[in-house]
Design a protein around this motif. Structure first.
Motif, PDB file in Angstrom:
ATOM      1  N   TYR A 246       0.838  -1.195   0.000  1.00 28.00           N
ATOM      2  CA  TYR A 246       0.000   0.000   0.000  1.00 28.00           C
ATOM      3  C   TYR A 246       0.876   1.249   0.000  1.00 28.00           C
ATOM      4  CZ  TYR A 246      -3.697  -3.251   1.366  1.00 28.00           C
ATOM      5  OH  TYR A 246      -4.582  -4.297   1.410  1.00 28.00           O
ATOM      6  N   TYR A 247       0.486   2.232  -0.807  1.00 32.08           N
ATOM      7  CA  TYR A 247       1.186   3.508  -0.817  1.00 32.08           C
ATOM      8  C   TYR A 247       0.670   4.385   0.321  1.00 32.08           C
ATOM      9  CZ  TYR A 247       2.875   2.501  -5.548  1.00 32.08           C
ATOM     10  OH  TYR A 247       3.485   1.940  -6.631  1.00 32.08           O
ATOM     11  N   HIS A 248       1.567   5.215   0.819  1.00 32.73           N
ATOM     12  CA  HIS A 248       1.192   6.171   1.858  1.00 32.73           C
ATOM     13  C   HIS A 248       1.660   7.550   1.412  1.00 32.73           C
ATOM     14  CE1 HIS A 248       0.437   8.017   5.714  1.00 32.73           C
ATOM     15  NE2 HIS A 248       1.704   8.447   5.760  1.00 32.73           N
ATOM     16  N   LYS A 249       0.709   8.452   1.236  1.00 33.60           N
ATOM     17  CA  LYS A 249       1.063   9.794   0.797  1.00 33.60           C
ATOM     18  C   LYS A 249       1.451  10.660   1.985  1.00 33.60           C
ATOM     19  CE  LYS A 249      -1.536  10.087  -3.503  1.00 33.60           C
ATOM     20  NZ  LYS A 249      -2.494  10.889  -4.297  1.00 33.60           N
ATOM     21  N   HIS A 250       2.437  11.513   1.748  1.00 30.77           N
ATOM     22  CA  HIS A 250       2.860  12.469   2.765  1.00 30.77           C
ATOM     23  C   HIS A 250       1.719  13.451   3.044  1.00 30.77           C
ATOM     24  CE1 HIS A 250       5.220  15.740   4.603  1.00 30.77           C
ATOM     25  NE2 HIS A 250       6.052  14.766   4.951  1.00 30.77           N
ATOM     26  N   HIS A 251       1.672  13.983   4.235  1.00 31.55           N
ATOM     27  CA  HIS A 251       0.585  14.881   4.621  1.00 31.55           C
ATOM     28  C   HIS A 251       0.437  16.061   3.662  1.00 31.55           C
ATOM     29  CE1 HIS A 251      -0.418  12.833   8.312  1.00 31.55           C
ATOM     30  NE2 HIS A 251       0.857  12.835   8.682  1.00 31.55           N
ATOM     31  N   TYR A 252       1.545  16.506   3.113  1.00 31.74           N
ATOM     32  CA  TYR A 252       1.474  17.661   2.228  1.00 31.74           C
ATOM     33  C   TYR A 252       1.409  17.266   0.760  1.00 31.74           C
ATOM     34  CZ  TYR A 252       2.845  19.974   6.530  1.00 31.74           C
ATOM     35  OH  TYR A 252       2.887  20.403   7.814  1.00 31.74           O
ATOM     36  N   GLY A 253       1.268  15.987   0.492  1.00 33.08           N
ATOM     37  CA  GLY A 253       1.135  15.516  -0.874  1.00 33.08           C
ATOM     38  C   GLY A 253       2.371  15.681  -1.712  1.00 33.08           C
ATOM     39  N   LEU A 254       3.550  15.791  -1.079  1.00 36.12           N
ATOM     40  CA  LEU A 254       4.778  16.044  -1.817  1.00 36.12           C
ATOM     41  C   LEU A 254       5.449  14.779  -2.320  1.00 36.12           C
ATOM     42  CD1 LEU A 254       6.309  18.836   0.444  1.00 36.12           C
ATOM     43  CD2 LEU A 254       4.981  19.091  -1.663  1.00 36.12           C
ATOM     44  N   MET A 255       5.173  13.639  -1.662  1.00 34.37           N
ATOM     45  CA  MET A 255       5.869  12.425  -2.054  1.00 34.37           C
ATOM     46  C   MET A 255       5.044  11.212  -1.648  1.00 34.37           C
ATOM     47  SD  MET A 255       8.817  12.502   0.898  1.00 34.37           S
ATOM     48  CE  MET A 255       9.624  11.067   0.212  1.00 34.37           C
ATOM     49  N   GLU A 256       5.352  10.073  -2.272  1.00 31.43           N
ATOM     50  CA  GLU A 256       4.700   8.821  -1.952  1.00 31.43           C
ATOM     51  C   GLU A 256       5.733   7.858  -1.399  1.00 31.43           C
ATOM     52  OE1 GLU A 256       2.718   7.401  -5.375  1.00 31.43           O
ATOM     53  OE2 GLU A 256       0.998   8.717  -5.120  1.00 31.43           O
ATOM     54  N   LEU A 257       5.403   7.216  -0.319  1.00 30.17           N
ATOM     55  CA  LEU A 257       6.304   6.268   0.313  1.00 30.17           C
ATOM     56  C   LEU A 257       5.697   4.878   0.298  1.00 30.17           C
ATOM     57  CD1 LEU A 257       7.231   8.384   3.468  1.00 30.17           C
ATOM     58  CD2 LEU A 257       8.538   8.173   1.343  1.00 30.17           C
ATOM     59  N   MET A 258       6.540   3.835   0.185  1.00 28.60           N
ATOM     60  CA  MET A 258       6.087   2.466   0.354  1.00 28.60           C
ATOM     61  C   MET A 258       5.828   2.252   1.839  1.00 28.60           C
ATOM     62  SD  MET A 258       6.047   1.185  -2.649  1.00 28.60           S
ATOM     63  CE  MET A 258       6.874   0.379  -3.982  1.00 28.60           C
ATOM     64  N   ALA A 259       4.586   1.937   2.191  1.00 33.28           N
ATOM     65  CA  ALA A 259       4.258   1.863   3.608  1.00 33.28           C
ATOM     66  C   ALA A 259       3.994   0.432   4.053  1.00 33.28           C
ATOM     67  CB  ALA A 259       3.060   2.745   3.908  1.00 33.28           C
ATOM     68  N   HIS A 260       2.771  -0.009   3.962  1.00 29.65           N
ATOM     69  CA  HIS A 260       2.372  -1.280   4.548  1.00 29.65           C
ATOM     70  C   HIS A 260       2.337  -2.381   3.492  1.00 29.65           C
ATOM     71  CE1 HIS A 260       0.435  -3.899   7.450  1.00 29.65           C
ATOM     72  NE2 HIS A 260      -0.465  -4.208   6.531  1.00 29.65           N
ATOM     73  N   GLU A 261       2.853  -3.560   3.828  1.00 32.28           N
ATOM     74  CA  GLU A 261       2.828  -4.716   2.926  1.00 32.28           C
ATOM     75  C   GLU A 261       2.011  -5.822   3.569  1.00 32.28           C
ATOM     76  OE1 GLU A 261       6.274  -5.884   0.381  1.00 32.28           O
ATOM     77  OE2 GLU A 261       6.196  -7.709   1.598  1.00 32.28           O
ATOM     78  N   ASP A 262       1.198  -6.479   2.758  1.00 31.35           N
ATOM     79  CA  ASP A 262       0.303  -7.505   3.288  1.00 31.35           C
ATOM     80  C   ASP A 262       0.040  -8.543   2.210  1.00 31.35           C
ATOM     81  OD1 ASP A 262      -1.272  -8.832   5.047  1.00 31.35           O
ATOM     82  OD2 ASP A 262      -2.767  -7.255   5.291  1.00 31.35           O
ATOM     83  N   HIS A 263      -0.544  -9.677   2.627  1.00 33.96           N
ATOM     84  CA  HIS A 263      -0.973 -10.720   1.699  1.00 33.96           C
ATOM     85  C   HIS A 263      -2.490 -10.822   1.759  1.00 33.96           C
ATOM     86  CE1 HIS A 263       3.279 -11.787   1.932  1.00 33.96           C
ATOM     87  NE2 HIS A 263       3.101 -12.512   0.839  1.00 33.96           N
ATOM     88  N   GLU A 264      -3.136 -10.779   0.592  1.00 33.24           N
ATOM     89  CA  GLU A 264      -4.588 -10.836   0.531  1.00 33.24           C
ATOM     90  C   GLU A 264      -5.020 -11.873  -0.506  1.00 33.24           C
ATOM     91  OE1 GLU A 264      -6.534  -9.242   2.469  1.00 33.24           O
ATOM     92  OE2 GLU A 264      -5.400  -7.508   3.214  1.00 33.24           O
ATOM     93  N   THR A 265      -6.085 -12.614  -0.176  1.00 33.26           N
ATOM     94  CA  THR A 265      -6.718 -13.506  -1.139  1.00 33.26           C
ATOM     95  C   THR A 265      -7.996 -12.836  -1.622  1.00 33.26           C
ATOM     96  OG1 THR A 265      -5.812 -15.493  -0.107  1.00 33.26           O
ATOM     97  CG2 THR A 265      -7.735 -15.780  -1.515  1.00 33.26           C
TER      98      THR A 265
END
Length: 304
Positions: A246-265
């Motif tokens: 899942y991507y996580h955007k910075h509060h000010y919308g300046l950059m995108e960080l790799m945040a949470h990784e999970d496994h889903e069916t």
């Protein structure tokens, strides 16, 4: 106490069915604790014998059962449900020949004699095996080691030559004729591969993450097909286990960080299309996917 049991408990399950079914309904009553295997056994009682192969004009049950209760502690799957399908070549403008294809699984399409199922189209990828009552379960039945190959062409005439993509460009040996096998062939479409990467888009088409397919659990089953002016679109039901980032955007919308990784069916509707100018179909998206963290979304192939 005995009269109370007879009136309010025993009478509740009269006419349910066999003694085993009566016992099962008592076990899963609102006042009982659900035991392992109870739910699967109830599904077996309620749905046994209701399935029919979608390609059948006049289909009769052949053998098989979708669930098998081994014990109260564990439920193991039995042999896949198969059917006996009767097809008519006259419906496709051929000679008035009638064929019976045995051992066809629900997600498979029949090819036999001069008859080729109308859903089998050049440009799309299929796994192919010999049909028939004697066919065993497993990849040993499938051609090319169970690998899906693109159907390149279907020849003209009665016994139609079906040519598939080969690894060797100058010596293609991946072909056969529709009437070569007396018991026929079983085709099933293949839309999604293990290891395939996707971008996850929300309802506003914003990219919210990325995913990679780690496992394909159910047979990929074609649900609908449309053909307009040479453009063919197929919808294929798929069940996948994906590694999601899942991507996580910075509060000010300046950059995108790799945040949470999970496994889903997840389950979804794979859209595969072939344009009139193209020889091969391509996966457009997997629609109707629900992720707990994002809600409704779709997977779009990552071409980068």
């Amino acid at each position: 106490m005995e009269s109370f049991i007879n009136e309010f408990i025993t009478s509740e399950f009269e006419g349910v069915g066999s003694p085993e079914e009566v016992l099962l309904h008592r076990r899963i009553s609102p006042y009982a604790t659900l035991r392992p295997g109870d739910l699967a056994a109830l599904v077996k009682f309620q749905h046994q014998g209701r399935h029919q192969h979608p390609a059948a004009f006049r289909a009769a049950p052949y053998c098989g059962s979708t669930l098998q209760e081994d014990s109260d502690e564990e439920v193991i799957p039995a042999q896949e449900e198969v059917s006996e399908v009767v097809v008519h070549a006259a419906d496709q403008g051929h000679v008035p020949a009638e064929y019976t294809v045995k051992g066809l699984r629900r997600h498979e399409m029949p090819v036999i004699g001069v008859y080729v199922d109308s859903r089998v189209c050049p440009g799309f990828r299929y796994r192919v095996r010999r049909a028939g009552a004697s066919s065993s379960k497993g990849n040993s039945d499938y051609f090319w080691g169970g690998k899906a190959r693109a159907l390149l062409s279907m020849g003209m005439g009665y016994g139609r030559r079906l040519t598939f993509q080969d690894d060797q460009l100058n010596n293609n040996e991946c072909y056969f004729w529709s009437d070569s096998e007396p018991e026929g062939y079983a085709f099933n479409i293949h839309a999604v591969d293990e290891g395939q990467k996707f971008l996850i888009q929300g309802e506003d088409d914003a990219v919210l993450g990325e995913g990679c397919v780690e496992a394909i659990h159910e047979p990929q089953e074609e649900t609908t097909m449309t053909a307009v002016n040479g453009h063919v679109t197929k919808h294929v039901a798929v069940t996948l286990t994906c590694r999601i980032t899942y991507y996580h955007k910075h509060h000010y919308g300046l950059m995108e960080l790799m945040a949470h990784e999970d496994h889903e069916t997840v389950t979804g509707n794979a859209v595969v299309a072939r344009s009139r100018a193209s020889a091969k179909a391509s996966l457009q998206a997997i629609e109707g996917v629900f992720l707990p963290r994002l809600g409704n979304c779709k997977f779009v192939p990552d071409v980068c």
